[in-house]
Write a protein that holds these residues in place. Structure first.
Motif, PDB file in Angstrom:
ATOM      1  N   LEU A   1       0.678  -1.039  -0.207  1.00 12.57           N
ATOM      2  CA  LEU A   1       0.115   0.630  -0.619  1.00 12.57           C
ATOM      3  C   LEU A   1       1.068   1.329   0.431  1.00 12.57           C
ATOM      4  O   LEU A   1       1.716   1.690   1.184  1.00 12.57           O
ATOM      5  CB  LEU A   1      -1.243  -0.088   1.499  1.00 12.57           C
ATOM      6  CG  LEU A   1      -1.925  -0.925   0.828  1.00 12.57           C
ATOM      7  CD1 LEU A   1      -2.584  -1.391   2.803  1.00 12.57           C
ATOM      8  CD2 LEU A   1      -2.924  -0.820   0.362  1.00 12.57           C
ATOM      9  N   VAL A   2       0.856   2.155  -0.975  1.00 11.98           N
ATOM     10  CA  VAL A   2       1.259   3.690  -1.142  1.00 11.98           C
ATOM     11  C   VAL A   2       0.715   4.582  -0.416  1.00 11.98           C
ATOM     12  O   VAL A   2      -0.816   4.437  -0.536  1.00 11.98           O
ATOM     13  CB  VAL A   2       1.737   3.634  -2.295  1.00 11.98           C
ATOM     14  CG1 VAL A   2       2.174   5.185  -2.107  1.00 11.98           C
ATOM     15  CG2 VAL A   2       2.994   2.719  -2.965  1.00 11.98           C
ATOM     16  N   THR A   3       1.078   5.238   0.476  1.00 10.97           N
ATOM     17  CA  THR A   3       0.306   6.323   1.361  1.00 10.97           C
ATOM     18  C   THR A   3       0.963   7.453   1.308  1.00 10.97           C
ATOM     19  O   THR A   3       2.190   7.967   0.916  1.00 10.97           O
ATOM     20  CB  THR A   3       0.353   6.328   2.871  1.00 10.97           C
ATOM     21  OG1 THR A   3       2.170   6.048   3.667  1.00 10.97           O
ATOM     22  CG2 THR A   3      -0.274   4.330   3.391  1.00 10.97           C
ATOM     23  N   PRO A   4       0.570   8.875   1.322  1.00 14.48           N
ATOM     24  CA  PRO A   4       0.717  10.078   0.832  1.00 14.48           C
ATOM     25  C   PRO A   4       1.418   9.817   1.903  1.00 14.48           C
ATOM     26  O   PRO A   4       2.960  10.980   1.827  1.00 14.48           O
ATOM     27  CB  PRO A   4      -0.219  10.749   1.268  1.00 14.48           C
ATOM     28  CG  PRO A   4      -1.816  10.257   0.887  1.00 14.48           C
ATOM     29  CD  PRO A   4      -1.144   8.937   1.652  1.00 14.48           C
ATOM     30  N   SER A   5       2.226  10.164   3.195  1.00 15.84           N
ATOM     31  CA  SER A   5       2.984   9.859   4.297  1.00 15.84           C
ATOM     32  C   SER A   5       4.309   9.044   3.738  1.00 15.84           C
ATOM     33  O   SER A   5       3.732   7.933   3.160  1.00 15.84           O
ATOM     34  CB  SER A   5       2.320   9.663   5.607  1.00 15.84           C
ATOM     35  OG  SER A   5       2.412   8.554   6.061  1.00 15.84           O
ATOM     36  N   ASP A   6       5.101   9.104   5.173  1.00 12.18           N
ATOM     37  CA  ASP A   6       6.306   8.144   4.619  1.00 12.18           C
ATOM     38  C   ASP A   6       6.408   6.670   5.875  1.00 12.18           C
ATOM     39  O   ASP A   6       6.950   6.105   6.086  1.00 12.18           O
ATOM     40  CB  ASP A   6       7.419   8.838   5.494  1.00 12.18           C
ATOM     41  CG  ASP A   6       7.839   9.429   6.883  1.00 12.18           C
ATOM     42  OD1 ASP A   6       6.823   9.304   7.694  1.00 12.18           O
ATOM     43  OD2 ASP A   6       8.467   9.676   7.000  1.00 12.18           O
ATOM     44  N   TYR A   7       4.757   6.980   6.771  1.00 11.81           N
ATOM     45  CA  TYR A   7       4.559   5.726   7.341  1.00 11.81           C
ATOM     46  C   TYR A   7       3.272   4.614   6.477  1.00 11.81           C
ATOM     47  O   TYR A   7       1.938   5.474   7.013  1.00 11.81           O
ATOM     48  CB  TYR A   7       3.889   6.081   8.713  1.00 11.81           C
ATOM     49  CG  TYR A   7       3.986   5.333   9.868  1.00 11.81           C
ATOM     50  CD1 TYR A   7       5.170   3.853  10.108  1.00 11.81           C
ATOM     51  CD2 TYR A   7       2.503   5.174  10.322  1.00 11.81           C
ATOM     52  CE1 TYR A   7       4.609   3.473  11.404  1.00 11.81           C
ATOM     53  CE2 TYR A   7       2.514   3.758  11.168  1.00 11.81           C
ATOM     54  CZ  TYR A   7       3.533   2.696  11.457  1.00 11.81           C
ATOM     55  OH  TYR A   7       3.534   2.206  12.785  1.00 11.81           O
ATOM     56  N   ASN A   8       3.360   3.477   5.913  1.00  7.84           N
ATOM     57  CA  ASN A   8       2.193   3.432   5.991  1.00  7.84           C
ATOM     58  C   ASN A   8       1.764   1.832   6.168  1.00  7.84           C
ATOM     59  O   ASN A   8       1.591   0.654   5.639  1.00  7.84           O
ATOM     60  CB  ASN A   8       3.142   2.566   3.743  1.00  7.84           C
ATOM     61  CG  ASN A   8       3.936   1.724   3.725  1.00  7.84           C
ATOM     62  OD1 ASN A   8       5.339   1.512   4.400  1.00  7.84           O
ATOM     63  ND2 ASN A   8       4.018   0.749   2.703  1.00  7.84           N
ATOM     64  N   VAL A   9       2.524   1.685   7.696  1.00  8.23           N
ATOM     65  CA  VAL A   9       2.098   0.578   7.933  1.00  8.23           C
ATOM     66  C   VAL A   9       1.198  -0.051   8.679  1.00  8.23           C
ATOM     67  O   VAL A   9       0.723   1.209   9.698  1.00  8.23           O
ATOM     68  CB  VAL A   9       3.446   0.373   9.032  1.00  8.23           C
ATOM     69  CG1 VAL A   9       3.135  -1.352   9.975  1.00  8.23           C
ATOM     70  CG2 VAL A   9       4.801   0.547   8.545  1.00  8.23           C
TER      71      VAL A   9
END
Length: 233
Positions: A133-141
């Motif tokens: 999953l790609v998220t806008p932030s640097d935290y995708n967990v």
């Protein structure tokens, strides 16, 4: 696309309850769990499953991921750690791309790892595709139940038309290609990660039947040449 949801060593009762509820929401009735860390019929599970509690009776419990992957055409392992340029194994696709890469009508296993550490490298290597999953932030967990929700939603929006014009290569033919990739990798002394990377590339290629035949001839011919070379004697 027919889905099988696979959970490897789930650790949280609440998460599992939510996942059963999601499976009911999205019509997923094929659920396989590898070595769960709790009683699947625990009252807490059933409470959080709400309308999905009835699905617990059909959940299959297995001793290995290999058992849960039997009978599917394609397997997709999920991970939060992906994209590193120096890691062959963790080259991943987004969930929305999965319906484009997998031929219509295929049975697909969607694999999620442990809440604590996810999937091992060996488990990732056993899948045809790796997804993240790609998220806008640097935290995708994400919490595993949240990740399941995103994937099921994205896959439920699968396109009704094929992304490739022409008849797609069958899953059986792709399996044959994978075997030749493995044999070539052994002959060339590639690492297991490198072999897995090539196999994942084949799975992502959306091959048509003529393309499969051409690749089959290439792989088979290359393997024959290598085996006939003086260094192999």
């Amino acid at each position: 696309m027919e889905l099988r949801l696979v959970l490897v060593e789930p650790e949280g009762r609440v998460n599992f309850g939510y996942i059963l509820r999601l499976c009911r929401n999205f019509g997923v009735g094929d659920i396989c769990v590898v070595r769960p860390k709790f009683d699947l019929r625990d009252p807490e599970v059933l409470s959080f499953a709400a309308g999905g509690a009835s699905l617990v009776d059909s959940v299959r419990v297995s001793e290995s991921l290999e058992e849960c992957l039997r009978g599917v055409d394609y397997s997709v392992c999920t991970t939060a750690v992906a994209g590193a340029s120096d890691d062959y194994l963790r080259q991943a696709v987004s969930p929305w791309a999965i319906p484009l890469l997998v031929p219509r009508g295929s049975k697909v296993a969607l694999v999620f790892g442990r809440e604590s550490v996810g999937l091992t490298r060996a488990e990732l290597a056993s899948c045809d595709l790796i997804s993240t999953l790609v998220t806008p932030s640097d935290y995708n967990v994400l919490n595993v139940s949240h990740a399941v929700a995103v994937y099921l939603y994205e896959l439920s929006r699968a396109l009704t038309t094929e992304a490739v014009v022409g008849e797609r290569c069958s899953s059986d033919y792709v399996r044959v290609l994978m075997k030749y990739v493995e044999s070539l990798g052994t002959a060339l002394k590639l690492s297991q990660d490198e072999v897995s990377a090539v196999k994942h590339s084949v799975a992502k290629a959306m091959l048509t039947k003529p393309e499969c035949r051409a690749l089959y001839k290439l792989l088979k011919g290359a393997l024959a040449l290598i085996r006939r070379s003086p260094q192999q004697e």
